[in-house]
Design a protein around this motif. Structure first.
Motif, mmCIF file in Angstrom:
data_model
loop_
_atom_site.group_PDB
_atom_site.id
_atom_site.type_symbol
_atom_site.label_atom_id
_atom_site.label_comp_id
_atom_site.label_asym_id
_atom_site.label_seq_id
_atom_site.Cartn_x
_atom_site.Cartn_y
_atom_site.Cartn_z
ATOM 1 N N HIS A 260 0.933 -1.449 -0.114
ATOM 2 C CA HIS A 260 0.683 0.128 0.287
ATOM 3 C C HIS A 260 1.268 1.316 -0.323
ATOM 4 C CE1 HIS A 260 -2.797 -2.925 1.369
ATOM 5 N NE2 HIS A 260 -3.777 -1.858 1.197
ATOM 6 N N ILE A 261 1.865 1.229 0.946
ATOM 7 C CA ILE A 261 2.390 2.396 0.989
ATOM 8 C C ILE A 261 3.719 2.943 -0.364
ATOM 9 C CG2 ILE A 261 5.017 3.235 2.286
ATOM 10 C CD1 ILE A 261 2.388 3.022 4.459
ATOM 11 N N LYS A 262 3.610 1.941 -1.190
ATOM 12 C CA LYS A 262 4.733 1.358 -2.429
ATOM 13 C C LYS A 262 3.833 2.422 -3.056
ATOM 14 C CE LYS A 262 8.519 -1.665 -2.031
ATOM 15 N NZ LYS A 262 8.730 -2.199 -0.870
ATOM 16 N N SER A 263 2.429 2.160 -3.019
ATOM 17 C CA SER A 263 1.103 2.179 -4.396
ATOM 18 C C SER A 263 1.107 3.877 -3.995
ATOM 19 C CB SER A 263 0.455 1.352 -4.191
ATOM 20 O OG SER A 263 -0.761 1.660 -3.429
ATOM 21 N N LEU A 264 0.746 4.507 -3.105
ATOM 22 C CA LEU A 264 0.978 5.938 -3.175
ATOM 23 C C LEU A 264 1.199 6.698 -4.214
ATOM 24 C CD1 LEU A 264 2.101 6.533 0.678
ATOM 25 C CD2 LEU A 264 -0.514 6.641 -0.290
ATOM 26 N N ASN A 265 2.330 6.429 -4.913
ATOM 27 C CA ASN A 265 2.895 7.078 -5.731
ATOM 28 C C ASN A 265 2.872 6.102 -7.456
ATOM 29 O OD1 ASN A 265 3.822 9.353 -4.583
ATOM 30 N ND2 ASN A 265 5.499 8.437 -3.952
ATOM 31 N N LYS A 266 2.636 5.036 -7.672
ATOM 32 C CA LYS A 266 2.215 3.636 -8.175
ATOM 33 C C LYS A 266 0.915 2.748 -8.902
ATOM 34 C CE LYS A 266 7.078 2.722 -7.132
ATOM 35 N NZ LYS A 266 7.995 1.835 -6.449
ATOM 36 N N ALA A 267 1.787 2.879 -9.528
ATOM 37 C CA ALA A 267 0.674 1.532 -10.174
ATOM 38 C C ALA A 267 -1.454 2.224 -10.488
ATOM 39 C CB ALA A 267 0.618 0.203 -8.770
ATOM 40 N N ASN A 268 -1.200 3.797 -10.852
ATOM 41 C CA ASN A 268 -2.119 4.116 -10.751
ATOM 42 C C ASN A 268 -3.337 3.231 -11.787
ATOM 43 O OD1 ASN A 268 -2.025 6.126 -9.511
ATOM 44 N ND2 ASN A 268 -0.301 7.648 -10.881
ATOM 45 N N ASN A 269 -4.198 3.608 -11.261
ATOM 46 C CA ASN A 269 -5.798 2.718 -12.682
ATOM 47 C C ASN A 269 -5.211 1.166 -12.620
ATOM 48 O OD1 ASN A 269 -6.242 5.419 -11.591
ATOM 49 N ND2 ASN A 269 -6.574 5.685 -14.499
ATOM 50 N N GLU A 270 -4.470 0.600 -11.456
ATOM 51 C CA GLU A 270 -4.775 -0.865 -11.722
ATOM 52 C C GLU A 270 -5.187 -1.362 -10.686
ATOM 53 O OE1 GLU A 270 -2.620 -2.398 -14.080
ATOM 54 O OE2 GLU A 270 -1.391 -0.893 -14.941
ATOM 55 N N ILE A 271 -5.084 -2.774 -11.121
ATOM 56 C CA ILE A 271 -5.802 -3.822 -9.561
ATOM 57 C C ILE A 271 -5.486 -5.176 -9.998
ATOM 58 C CG2 ILE A 271 -8.205 -5.645 -9.566
ATOM 59 C CD1 ILE A 271 -9.548 -3.752 -11.481
ATOM 60 N N ILE A 272 -5.320 -4.965 -8.277
ATOM 61 C CA ILE A 272 -3.196 -6.120 -8.155
ATOM 62 C C ILE A 272 -4.184 -6.904 -6.801
ATOM 63 C CG2 ILE A 272 -1.310 -5.771 -7.044
ATOM 64 C CD1 ILE A 272 -0.805 -2.667 -9.006
ATOM 65 N N ASN A 273 -3.354 -8.248 -7.244
ATOM 66 C CA ASN A 273 -3.904 -9.245 -6.336
ATOM 67 C C ASN A 273 -2.259 -8.935 -5.754
ATOM 68 O OD1 ASN A 273 -5.866 -10.903 -7.380
ATOM 69 N ND2 ASN A 273 -4.172 -12.243 -8.619
ATOM 70 N N LEU A 274 -3.165 -9.496 -4.032
ATOM 71 C CA LEU A 274 -1.900 -9.578 -2.415
ATOM 72 C C LEU A 274 -1.559 -10.819 -2.293
ATOM 73 C CD1 LEU A 274 -1.427 -5.536 -1.526
ATOM 74 C CD2 LEU A 274 -0.502 -6.958 -2.944
#
Ligand code: NAD
Length: 311
Positions: free
Chosen positions: A228-242
């Motif tokens: 989640h922290i890494k996605s603050l500025n990345k992976a915009n408009n993506e759906i991602i499995n964790l």
């Protein structure tokens, strides 16, 4: 960054709040405390006890703080309860609709959303993000509806999103979280270990899996929050499995607990529960690629951290 965290007093949200504060972000938490625990919320965060279905109160918080980003953890998550009390679970949808409205009115740029493996049509192969969606319970359906609303608000208003579909979240992020209404297997095992339950009931021992019990993909909450922290500025408009890309059966999990704690867990074999797919394991290739993220915490470490929280 100014970040509004919904459900920030809950299991995962409280750890995300702690991490955001450590990384010097400004954090505003909203939580109705239906399940959340106020003392888990880091003191440096601004806290509002409110229900997301209350648009007026939520709107006031947005107008006051003008968050740039939202991490949306708030929601009811018990599968069985969603089939007995669907009205309650509709609040997941109403709350998300209010949140998106407030975000648009206040020019909030991005939402990071907690979705779930329960949106997928169950099958026995490794799950990827493009697999067919067909929730088999109302909880999963509320998550699918919220995903769709987010996609539409992105299309219409340009709100960015990262939607995460979590698999089985386990472990402890250092806040000594004890699940007040344990429904997941590891917290239930811990209740057995702490003599709060007489035994672990294993639902189904004749599934077409390597030892007959259900296989799940267990992801540690620290790894999850890191994504989640890494996605603050990345992976915009993506759906991602964790997920971890690997499965552990119920029997294997119990045996790991027994080895890690050097104990024997009392257990009883029971019949299958309706709606439990035999295997649920997901590919995390997309997360690895887009977030430069990889899960690091071993199953043993997750078990020991959970045990420490319960002691
Ligand atoms: N824990 C898991 O294994 C898992 C797996 C898949 C998805 N998820 C999703 O991740 C999110 C966080 O899960 P968690 O395990 O931290 O759950 P949790 O129950 O510990 O936290 C959810 C928080 O949201 C709050 N909340 C619920 N409805 C609300 C509302 N209408 N308004 C305001 N606050 C509200 C609760 O009080 C609680 O603090 C949930 O949306 C859940 O569906 C969790």
């Amino acid at each position: 960054m100014k970040c509004l965290v919904t459900g920030g007093a809950g299991y995962i949200g409280s750890i995300a709040v702690k991490e955001l504060i450590t990384k010097k972000h400004e954090v505003i938490v909203v939580d109705n405390l239906s399940k959340g625990i106020k003392k888990l919320v880091n003191k440096k965060a601004k806290f509002y006890k409110l229900d997301l279905t209350n648009y007026k109160s939520l709107s006031k918080v947005f107008q006051k703080h003008k968050p740039e980003i939202v991490m949306h953890f708030a929601g009811y998550k018990a599968v069985e309860e969603s089939m007995q009390n669907p009205e309650k679970y509709s609040d997941n949808v109403i709350g998300t609709a209010n949140l998106l409205k407030c975000m648009n009115e206040n020019k909030t740029k991005k939402i990071i959303y907690s979705s779930t493996a329960a949106v997928y049509k169950p099958h026995n192969k490794t799950v990827t993000e493009t697999d067919e969606l067909e929730p088999n319970n109302y909880y999963g359906e509320t998550k699918r509806i919220c995903e769709q609303m987010i996609l539409w608000f992105s299309k219409i208003y340009g709100i960015k999103y990262t939607i995460f579909r979590y698999f089985n979240v386990i472990g402890d992020g250092g806040l000594n979280y004890i699940d007040p209404e344990a429904t997941n297997v590891l917290p239930i095992i811990m209740e057995v270990v702490m003599n709060k339950r007489p035994e672990l009931q294993i639902f189904g021992t004749n599934y077409p899996t390597r030892d007959g019990t259900c296989i799940r993909d267990y992801i540690d909450v620290i790894d999850l929050v890191d994504a989640h922290i890494k996605s603050l500025n990345k992976a915009n408009n993506e759906i991602i499995n964790l997920a971890t890309n690997s499965g552990t059966s119920v029997k294997e999990l119990v045996s790991e607990v027994e080895k890690a704690l050097n104990i024997t867990v009392p257990k009883k074999n029971k019949g299958r529960r309706a709606g439990d797919p035999p295997t649920l394991v997901a590919s995390n290739k997309k997360a690895q690629k887009l977030l430069k993220w990889t899960p690091k915490i071993s199953l043993k470490k997750s078990i020991l951290a959970t045990y420490k929280a319960y002691n």
